[in-house]
Design an enzyme around this catalytic site. Structure first.
Site, mmCIF file in Angstrom:
data_model
loop_
_atom_site.group_PDB
_atom_site.id
_atom_site.type_symbol
_atom_site.label_atom_id
_atom_site.label_comp_id
_atom_site.label_asym_id
_atom_site.label_seq_id
_atom_site.Cartn_x
_atom_site.Cartn_y
_atom_site.Cartn_z
ATOM 1 N N ASN A 9 0.876 -1.177 0.000
ATOM 2 C CA ASN A 9 0.000 0.000 0.000
ATOM 3 C C ASN A 9 0.912 1.225 0.000
ATOM 4 O O ASN A 9 1.523 1.538 1.014
ATOM 5 C CB ASN A 9 -0.899 -0.021 1.238
ATOM 6 C CG ASN A 9 -1.719 1.252 1.375
ATOM 7 O OD1 ASN A 9 -1.783 2.068 0.442
ATOM 8 N ND2 ASN A 9 -2.343 1.437 2.525
ATOM 9 N N TRP A 10 0.991 1.869 -1.158
ATOM 10 C CA TRP A 10 1.925 3.001 -1.287
ATOM 11 C C TRP A 10 1.399 4.269 -0.618
ATOM 12 O O TRP A 10 2.112 5.240 -0.478
ATOM 13 C CB TRP A 10 2.237 3.250 -2.762
ATOM 14 C CG TRP A 10 3.279 2.306 -3.300
ATOM 15 C CD1 TRP A 10 3.698 1.136 -2.733
ATOM 16 C CD2 TRP A 10 4.051 2.462 -4.504
ATOM 17 N NE1 TRP A 10 4.669 0.551 -3.499
ATOM 18 C CE2 TRP A 10 4.903 1.340 -4.602
ATOM 19 C CE3 TRP A 10 4.086 3.420 -5.518
ATOM 20 C CZ2 TRP A 10 5.800 1.173 -5.667
ATOM 21 C CZ3 TRP A 10 4.977 3.255 -6.579
ATOM 22 C CH2 TRP A 10 5.825 2.147 -6.648
ATOM 23 N N LYS A 11 0.096 4.282 -0.248
ATOM 24 C CA LYS A 11 -0.495 5.471 0.387
ATOM 25 C C LYS A 11 -0.237 6.709 -0.498
ATOM 26 O O LYS A 11 -0.257 6.594 -1.704
ATOM 27 C CB LYS A 11 0.051 5.623 1.811
ATOM 28 C CG LYS A 11 -0.069 4.326 2.611
ATOM 29 C CD LYS A 11 0.242 4.482 4.064
ATOM 30 C CE LYS A 11 0.070 3.137 4.775
ATOM 31 N NZ LYS A 11 0.229 3.240 6.210
ATOM 32 N N HIS A 92 -9.279 1.620 5.156
ATOM 33 C CA HIS A 92 -7.982 1.795 5.814
ATOM 34 C C HIS A 92 -8.147 2.761 6.990
ATOM 35 O O HIS A 92 -8.898 3.728 6.899
ATOM 36 C CB HIS A 92 -6.940 2.330 4.830
ATOM 37 C CG HIS A 92 -5.555 2.214 5.384
ATOM 38 N ND1 HIS A 92 -5.050 3.110 6.292
ATOM 39 C CD2 HIS A 92 -4.591 1.285 5.194
ATOM 40 C CE1 HIS A 92 -3.826 2.735 6.637
ATOM 41 N NE2 HIS A 92 -3.519 1.631 5.983
ATOM 42 N N GLU A 94 -6.377 5.068 8.076
ATOM 43 C CA GLU A 94 -6.085 6.482 7.765
ATOM 44 C C GLU A 94 -7.314 7.161 7.161
ATOM 45 O O GLU A 94 -7.555 8.341 7.414
ATOM 46 C CB GLU A 94 -4.859 6.550 6.838
ATOM 47 C CG GLU A 94 -3.583 6.259 7.617
ATOM 48 C CD GLU A 94 -2.501 5.561 6.828
ATOM 49 O OE1 GLU A 94 -2.550 5.559 5.581
ATOM 50 O OE2 GLU A 94 -1.590 4.999 7.477
ATOM 51 N N GLU A 162 -5.006 -4.414 10.823
ATOM 52 C CA GLU A 162 -3.924 -3.442 10.972
ATOM 53 C C GLU A 162 -4.160 -2.611 12.239
ATOM 54 O O GLU A 162 -4.888 -1.608 12.195
ATOM 55 C CB GLU A 162 -3.891 -2.496 9.777
ATOM 56 C CG GLU A 162 -3.679 -3.185 8.449
ATOM 57 C CD GLU A 162 -3.124 -2.228 7.404
ATOM 58 O OE1 GLU A 162 -2.063 -2.525 6.856
ATOM 59 O OE2 GLU A 162 -3.742 -1.181 7.155
ATOM 60 N N GLY A 168 3.290 2.274 10.714
ATOM 61 C CA GLY A 168 4.348 3.270 10.531
ATOM 62 C C GLY A 168 5.126 3.602 11.794
ATOM 63 O O GLY A 168 5.843 4.598 11.844
ATOM 64 N N SER A 207 3.867 -2.122 10.274
ATOM 65 C CA SER A 207 5.311 -2.250 10.480
ATOM 66 C C SER A 207 5.864 -3.630 10.098
ATOM 67 O O SER A 207 6.760 -4.154 10.757
ATOM 68 C CB SER A 207 5.691 -1.905 11.923
ATOM 69 O OG SER A 207 5.343 -0.553 12.208
ATOM 70 N N GLY A 228 2.985 -1.169 4.206
ATOM 71 C CA GLY A 228 3.075 0.236 3.822
ATOM 72 C C GLY A 228 4.501 0.595 3.439
ATOM 73 O O GLY A 228 4.951 0.353 2.319
ATOM 74 N N GLY A 229 5.227 1.182 4.381
ATOM 75 C CA GLY A 229 6.571 1.714 4.111
ATOM 76 C C GLY A 229 7.501 0.758 3.387
ATOM 77 O O GLY A 229 8.203 1.150 2.445
HETATM 78 P P1 13P Z 1 3.397 0.328 7.541
HETATM 79 O O1 13P Z 1 3.811 -0.990 6.941
HETATM 80 O O2 13P Z 1 4.155 1.490 6.977
HETATM 81 O O3 13P Z 1 3.360 0.267 9.030
HETATM 82 O O4 13P Z 1 1.875 0.588 7.062
HETATM 83 C C1 13P Z 1 0.947 -0.422 7.212
HETATM 84 C C2 13P Z 1 -0.283 -0.029 6.491
HETATM 85 O O5 13P Z 1 -1.002 0.855 6.914
HETATM 86 C C3 13P Z 1 -0.588 -0.732 5.233
HETATM 87 O O6 13P Z 1 -1.876 -0.447 4.812
#
Ligand code: 13P
Length: 247
Positions: A9-11, A92, A94, A162, A168, A207, A228-229
């Site tokens: 997930n590149w956000k 999500h 966020e 999640e 993150g 993470s 994510g990251g």
């Molecule tokens: P991180 O892997 O950066 O913690 O993000 C997880 C996430 O929100 C994937 O949707």
């Protein structure tokens, strides 16, 4: 048997130049055919990502529940599908926080994704306060109950657990805590959907790295990861795909 899925997930990250990372990710997807690999990218990158890596599942990070209409700035399932997306993330944390999406919104988006022919990754997760007060399982279970489409099957729906406090932050729940939630989600899905609940994959997200992925993937109800990251570069994402392949 549920196949492992490693989804990125590149956000709100990435650019045309960053799509070069997809070359290494697509190569890993081809090298480990036993693992499903997918990457959700910002909407502006869906078409060029699909053009650059036609063999890779490219997805959207969100869709609007309506098929069309007066919704300035929003995109329908059909629009992202036309751009080359084969799946979408919905719910999500966020978006639940920043866009104040409710469980009902998330349910409607999941239904719309399915109607539009997309796979759907539906996200759930508790806050740090909810975990500290012993309510994690209850919160996640109630989020699931509100957003789970009644006709869901493993062919199109995937759940992602999640915990918000793990996103993150470099923090992760213990394997025992992850399995407890995933087991509860599995039991609830079987309760609500019958046998179909056994076939729906449950990803862990928050993470995830090449270092901790294997530990998560060894748990009986962890069917992959939403990353994510560490999905932003092939160097960090490919080791997670390899871990899902058991390497
Ligand atoms: P991180 O892997 O950066 O913690 O993000 C997880 C996430 O929100 C994937 O949707």
């Amino acid at each position: 048997m549920r196949r492992k899925l490693v989804a990125g997930n590149w956000k709100m990250n990435g650019s045309l130049a960053a799509l070069a990372e997809l070359d290494g990710i697509a190569a890993a997807a081809a090298a480990y055919p036993g693992v499903d690999v997918a990457v959700a990218v910002p909407a502006t990158l869906i078409a060029p990502a699909h053009a650059r890596a036609p063999g890779l599942a490219i997805g959207a990070e969100d869709i609007h529940p309506a098929p069309s209409g007066a919704h300035t700035g929003c995109l329908s399932a059909a629009m992202v599908a036309e751009a080359g997306a084969t799946f979408t993330i919905v719910g999500h944390s966020e978006r639940r926080i920043e866009q104040r999406e409710s469980g009902q919104d998330v349910w409607a988006k999941a239904e719309a994704g399915h109607r539009g022919g997309l796979g759907v990754i539906l996200c759930l997760g508790e806050t740090d306060v909810e975990r500290a007060s012993g309510r994690a399982e209850r919160v996640v279970s109630s989020q699931l109950e509100r957003a789970l489409p009644g006709d869901a099957t493993g062919d199109w729906l995937t759940i992602a657990y999640e915990p918000r406090w793990a996103i993150g932050t470099g923090l992760t729940p213990t394997p025992g805590d992850v399995q407890a939630i995933h087991g509860a989600v599995r039991a609830k899905m079987v309760d609500l959907l019958g046998d179909a609940g056994h076939a729906i994959r449950i990803l862990y997200g928050g993470s995830v790295t090449g270092e901790n992925a294997a530990r998560m993937f060894a748990l009986p109800d962890v069917d992959g990861a939403l990353v994510g990251g560490a999905s932003l570069t092939a160097a960090k994402f490919v080791p997670i795909i390899a871990a899902a392949a058991g390497l």
